[in-house]
Design an enzyme around this catalytic site. Structure first.
Site, PDB file in Angstrom:
ATOM      1  N   LEU A  16     -22.904 -31.580   4.146  1.00 36.56           N
ATOM      2  CA  LEU A  16     -23.782 -30.468   4.502  1.00 36.56           C
ATOM      3  C   LEU A  16     -23.469 -29.323   3.553  1.00 36.56           C
ATOM      4  O   LEU A  16     -22.337 -28.831   3.511  1.00 36.56           O
ATOM      5  CB  LEU A  16     -23.532 -30.040   5.953  1.00 36.56           C
ATOM      6  CG  LEU A  16     -24.137 -28.709   6.413  1.00 36.56           C
ATOM      7  CD1 LEU A  16     -25.655 -28.747   6.335  1.00 36.56           C
ATOM      8  CD2 LEU A  16     -23.674 -28.374   7.827  1.00 36.56           C
ATOM      9  N   SER A  17     -24.451 -28.894   2.767  1.00 34.64           N
ATOM     10  CA  SER A  17     -24.237 -27.837   1.779  1.00 34.64           C
ATOM     11  C   SER A  17     -24.005 -26.486   2.455  1.00 34.64           C
ATOM     12  O   SER A  17     -24.382 -26.275   3.613  1.00 34.64           O
ATOM     13  CB  SER A  17     -25.440 -27.737   0.842  1.00 34.64           C
ATOM     14  OG  SER A  17     -25.612 -28.930   0.108  1.00 34.64           O
TER      15      SER A  17
END
Length: 322
Positions: free
Chosen positions: A130-131
């Protein structure tokens, strides 16, 4: 004081006050969401087929951190663009980020870490991540999404980024190559009421045919070049946002490719980034170009058959005399 001097003074003061006013607007607090409650969080999580261990007290603490994240995003977009798109800011406010903090390979949530500062990436399992929210905000604003646009994302991951884009466009499509991740994430959108998101498991190298073209194509993984099929699926006036560079190296750069109305493509590079590598056909194609990607098998070229030749008699070597 005559009118001309007064007008000159007024304009001068306006120019001095404008940056300060704009900065104040960029860091102004966002209104709190009154619709998202702990009860609704539990209900949506259960409908998505996942289990959460977040307590009511932890949920409350998470919500208390959200305004700080919103303030950080506004400041970040101000530094990068001179201001944040109000639609993007509202989407970040409306989407419950804690709902997407989940390790799909391990089968557990880490929702209590949502809205962390400083922002960071989080592992989701199977090498996916997840950025951080600053990077997601930057790419969203760089894409200039419009309400009637159709967007394609390569790399569904946690599902947060395509959820963000779905709040800004008409239809949002996303492809995930990791089968167990793609299958599990496909169930998380409906419980939140996100009905304009379409997902599938597949190789993003080939895009998504049959849609009629995309206004925006966004990669959430690093590639060595833009897959040719995606240029053919881009509408005139469309843009591709893609990290280009070596896998697991810090020399990756975010590029935007724009197709003009005549079908000509123009590119421009922006900021340094760091993304996980694009898998599948991209890895094989890169390997054939001599770029080794960890986890991808190097494609071996087939040996060409050599034409038969008539043996040439070799002279017998002379013996050395002692």
């Amino acid at each position: 004081m005559n009118k001309s001097k007064f007008l000159f003074l007024f304009l001068g003061l306006s120019l001095l006050l404008l940056p300060a006013w704009s900065l104040a607007q960029s860091v102004a607090p966002m209104p709190k969401s009154q619709d998202w409650t702990y009860k609704k969080f539990l209900k949506a999580f259960k409908k998505s087929g996942r289990v959460t261990h977040l307590t009511a007290q932890e949920f409350a603490k998470v919500q208390e951190r959200k305004p700080a994240m919103m303030k950080d995003i506004r400041r970040y977009l101000w530094r990068k663009f001179g201001g944040g798109d109000p639609r993007i800011l509202k989407a970040f406010q409306d989407i419950p980020r804690e709902y997407f903090h989940y390790d799909y390979q391990g089968g557990y949530d880490f929702s209590k870490t949502a809205y962390e500062y400083p922002p960071r990436t989080w592992a989701l399992g199977w090498g996916s991540a997840l950025s951080d929210y600053e990077g997601q905000a930057y790419m969203a604003q760089l894409a200039h999404p419009k309400s009637k646009d159709t967007v394609l994302e390569v790399g569904t991951g946690s599902g947060f980024n395509i959820s963000l884009l779905s709040h800004l466009v008409s239809q949002a499509y996303s492809i995930e190559i990791i089968k167990p991740l793609g299958q599990d994430v496909s169930h998380i959108f409906k419980p939140l009421g996100y009905t304009n998101i379409h997902t599938r498991v597949g190789d993003g190298y080939y895009g998504w045919t049959g849609v009629g073209g995309f206004d925006i194509i966004m990669f959430t993984c690093v590639a060595q070049f833009v897959p040719p099929p995606l240029f053919r699926q881009l509408k005139p006036g469309g843009r591709i946002i893609i990290p280009i560079g070596q896998p697991f190296k810090h020399n990756q750069v975010l590029y935007v490719y724009r197709m003009d109305r005549r079908g000509r493509v123009h590119s421009k590079k922006y900021i340094p980034v760091y993304f996980i590598p694009m898998k599948g056909t991209m890895g094989i194609a890169a390997a054939q170009m001599g770029i080794s990607i960890p986890g991808e098998k190097m494609a071996k070229p087939k040996a060409k058959a050599k034409p038969a030749r008539t043996p040439v008699p070799q002279p017998t070597p002379a013996k050395n005399k002692n």
